[in-house]
Design a protein around this motif. Structure first.
Motif, short mmCIF file in Angstrom:
data_model
loop_
_atom_site.label_atom_id
_atom_site.label_comp_id
_atom_site.label_asym_id
_atom_site.label_seq_id
_atom_site.Cartn_x
_atom_site.Cartn_y
_atom_site.Cartn_z
N ASP A 22 -1.62 -3.64 7.11
CA ASP A 22 -2.66 -2.61 7.00
C ASP A 22 -2.10 -1.21 6.77
O ASP A 22 -2.75 -0.23 7.09
CB ASP A 22 -3.52 -2.60 8.27
CG ASP A 22 -4.32 -3.86 8.45
OD1 ASP A 22 -4.86 -4.35 7.44
OD2 ASP A 22 -4.41 -4.37 9.58
N ASP A 24 -1.95 0.66 4.30
CA ASP A 24 -2.75 1.53 3.44
C ASP A 24 -4.17 1.70 3.95
O ASP A 24 -5.04 2.24 3.24
CB ASP A 24 -2.78 0.97 2.01
CG ASP A 24 -3.37 -0.42 1.94
OD1 ASP A 24 -3.37 -1.13 2.97
OD2 ASP A 24 -3.84 -0.82 0.85
N ARG A 25 -4.44 1.28 5.18
CA ARG A 25 -5.77 1.40 5.77
C ARG A 25 -5.77 2.46 6.86
O ARG A 25 -4.73 2.88 7.36
CB ARG A 25 -6.21 0.06 6.37
CG ARG A 25 -6.04 -1.16 5.45
CD ARG A 25 -6.97 -1.14 4.27
NE ARG A 25 -6.70 -2.23 3.33
CZ ARG A 25 -7.25 -3.45 3.41
NH1 ARG A 25 -8.08 -3.73 4.40
NH2 ARG A 25 -6.97 -4.37 2.50
N ASN A 29 -3.31 5.38 6.94
CA ASN A 29 -3.22 6.03 5.62
C ASN A 29 -3.15 7.55 5.70
O ASN A 29 -2.73 8.20 4.74
CB ASN A 29 -4.37 5.60 4.71
CG ASN A 29 -5.74 6.00 5.23
OD1 ASN A 29 -5.90 6.41 6.37
ND2 ASN A 29 -6.75 5.86 4.38
N TYR A 173 -12.75 -5.21 -2.17
CA TYR A 173 -11.56 -4.77 -1.43
C TYR A 173 -11.46 -5.38 -0.04
O TYR A 173 -10.35 -5.58 0.48
CB TYR A 173 -11.56 -3.24 -1.32
CG TYR A 173 -11.53 -2.55 -2.66
CD1 TYR A 173 -10.43 -2.67 -3.51
CD2 TYR A 173 -12.60 -1.78 -3.09
CE1 TYR A 173 -10.40 -2.06 -4.74
CE2 TYR A 173 -12.58 -1.15 -4.33
CZ TYR A 173 -11.49 -1.30 -5.15
OH TYR A 173 -11.46 -0.69 -6.38
N THR A 174 -12.59 -5.66 0.57
CA THR A 174 -12.57 -6.15 1.95
C THR A 174 -12.55 -7.67 2.05
O THR A 174 -12.45 -8.21 3.15
CB THR A 174 -13.79 -5.60 2.71
OG1 THR A 174 -14.99 -5.94 1.98
CG2 THR A 174 -13.70 -4.09 2.86
N ASP A 184 -2.84 -7.18 -4.17
CA ASP A 184 -2.13 -6.54 -3.06
C ASP A 184 -0.83 -7.27 -2.73
O ASP A 184 0.19 -6.65 -2.40
CB ASP A 184 -3.02 -6.50 -1.81
CG ASP A 184 -3.89 -5.25 -1.74
OD1 ASP A 184 -3.69 -4.34 -2.56
OD2 ASP A 184 -4.77 -5.20 -0.86
N PHE A 350 -10.32 5.73 -1.35
CA PHE A 350 -9.94 6.57 -0.22
C PHE A 350 -9.99 8.06 -0.57
O PHE A 350 -9.37 8.88 0.10
CB PHE A 350 -8.57 6.20 0.33
CG PHE A 350 -8.48 4.80 0.90
CD1 PHE A 350 -9.03 4.50 2.14
CD2 PHE A 350 -7.86 3.79 0.19
CE1 PHE A 350 -8.95 3.22 2.66
CE2 PHE A 350 -7.78 2.49 0.71
CZ PHE A 350 -8.32 2.22 1.95
N ASP A 372 -12.35 4.82 4.67
CA ASP A 372 -12.90 3.67 3.98
C ASP A 372 -12.54 3.71 2.49
O ASP A 372 -12.33 4.78 1.92
CB ASP A 372 -14.42 3.57 4.14
CG ASP A 372 -15.09 4.93 4.27
OD1 ASP A 372 -14.49 5.94 3.86
OD2 ASP A 372 -16.21 4.98 4.79
N PHE A 373 -12.46 2.53 1.88
CA PHE A 373 -12.13 2.43 0.45
C PHE A 373 -13.11 3.25 -0.39
O PHE A 373 -12.71 4.11 -1.18
CB PHE A 373 -12.21 0.97 -0.02
CG PHE A 373 -11.11 0.09 0.45
CD1 PHE A 373 -9.94 -0.03 -0.28
CD2 PHE A 373 -11.24 -0.66 1.61
CE1 PHE A 373 -8.92 -0.87 0.12
CE2 PHE A 373 -10.22 -1.49 2.03
CZ PHE A 373 -9.06 -1.60 1.29
#
Length: 395
Positions: A22, A24-25, A29, A173-174, A184, A350, A372-373
């Protein structure tokens, strides 16, 4: 940094361990978007040996500019504080009127651009098209014959530029098993979840066998389209993408700093989202477009290609895309705000945004680390803030 490919990687100054799965979350991030090359392999985009191009300054205080959003009165200063801003710059008539660094970002800090990388890649494709090396009306398989065994059979280069290829590609994405989740892993950002998944980006493309509609019928956002373009450019030039971008764009721009791409296990640079650069260099890229492809004393991108990029087909821009851009379109790897006007954008998940309005001689760059994306409310407020700033500067 841990060498365990399935374990945690990276470490903030706080000592917090960043989960590899995670990185990049949120909340990671907020730090990782400014430290990507510490987390995954990268390749440099050389700025060249020349001097940095000059960006004049005409500073103004924009923080007090007021605007109304969803019935509430707000200010630009409050917007920057509340929208996970890392870097923010506004240029009007070719000069910097505001420049702000937040969340420990500095003027020399490269920041992950996510899908702004698509617009960088698309711009370089426009340069090669202008030189006659690639024909946008030719079939993709004329350049990449291996794709004849995929759903890209029959698609033109222009279809891929406009993301109207008709190829099935799940961009959720999720979702844990979507095509973008496989990207990814294949691009080297995440550990392998399934031994049968593609190991490289080229394998991802070769595995796309299904069509959902005829090529050219409608716009559907597919990140993989940008990578098809990048492989086409590599095949034609005999160079790797970071070197192509350096030679054709970054050095001619007079960039202040080297940029860089993340690379997959085969050394391929992630064209669809792996580009990192500094705030002012993103601003130079925006100015290049605002000035019709002319920058740093030369015509870097053909005027005709820039003009064509501003003219999209709204009728093919359907569904949820209209929630943020009700009059929008998509062309040549850029988002057009209103198909009847010439303002357009490079956008990334993002909260990354380069907004270009040649008629107002205006460029704004906002680098962010949203939690969130995608967030339609945040995206609409970015546009509301842009319009408020433009109105004041143009008065």
């Amino acid at each position: 940094m841990s060498s365990d490919k399935t374990g945690p990687i990276g470490m903030q100054s706080t000592g917090a361990i960043i989960p590899r799965e995670d990185w990049d979350r949120a909340p990671w991030n907020r730090w990782t978007f400014q430290h990507v090359r510490e987390l995954t392999p990268t390749a440099p985009v050389w700025r060249g040996a020349g001097p940095a191009s000059i960006l004049p300054r005409a500073a103004q205080d924009l923080d007090r500019i007021a605007y109304t959003f969803d019935g509430e009165k707000r200010s630009i200063g409050g917007f920057l504080e509340s929208s996970y801003t890392d870097g923010f710059i506004v240029l009007h008539r070719g000069a910097i009127v505001a420049e702000r660094y937040m969340n420990n970002m500095t003027e020399r800090t490269p920041h992950l651009s996510q899908s702004v990388a698509k617009s960088v890649t698309g711009t370089v494709m426009g340069i090669l098209i202008g030189r006659g090396l690639i024909d946008p009306e030719a079939l993709v398989t004329d350049y990449l014959p291996e794709l004849d065994a995929t759903a890209y059979r029959g698609a033109k280069v222009q279809h891929v530029l406009n993301m109207t290829s008709g190829v099935v590609f799940d961009e959720t994405y999720t979702a844990l098993d979507s095509d973008i989740a496989k990207v990814d892993v294949a691009c080297g950002w995440k550990p392998a979840k399934n031994p049968d998944w593609p190991k490289t980006m080229w394998e991802v493309i070769l595995g796309l066998k299904k069509k959902e509609c005829e090529h050219g019928a409608s716009f559907r956002y597919r990140s993989i389209e940008t990578d098809v373009l990048a492989f086409t450019m590599e095949r034609v030039t005999g160079m790797r993408l970071p070197d192509i971008v350096s030679r054709e764009l970054w050095a001619p721009l007079g960039a202040e700093e080297d940029a860089y791409f993340t690379v997959d296990h085969a050394g391929y640079a992630l064209a669809d989202g792996g580009f990192n650069a500094t705030l002012r260099d993103y601003a130079r890229f925006g100015l290049l477009h605002a000035q019709h492809g002319f920058f740093n004393g030369r015509q870097i991108v053909p005027y005709e290609w820039i003009a064509a990029t501003r003219q999209g087909d709204h009728e093919k821009f359907l569904g949820d895309y209209r929630n943020v851009l009700p009059k929008g379109a998509y062309k040549n790897q850029f988002w057009i705000e209103d198909a009847s006007r010439r303002a357009y954008m490079a956008r990334g998940v993002f909260g990354q945004c380069i907004y270009i309005d040649p008629d107002a001689d205006f460029v704004m760059v906002k680098l962010s680390s949203w939690p969130d994306f995608l967030n339609e409310t945040r995206a609409r407020e970015v546009l509301a803030a842009i319009h408020a700033i433009k109105q004041v500067l143009s008065a």
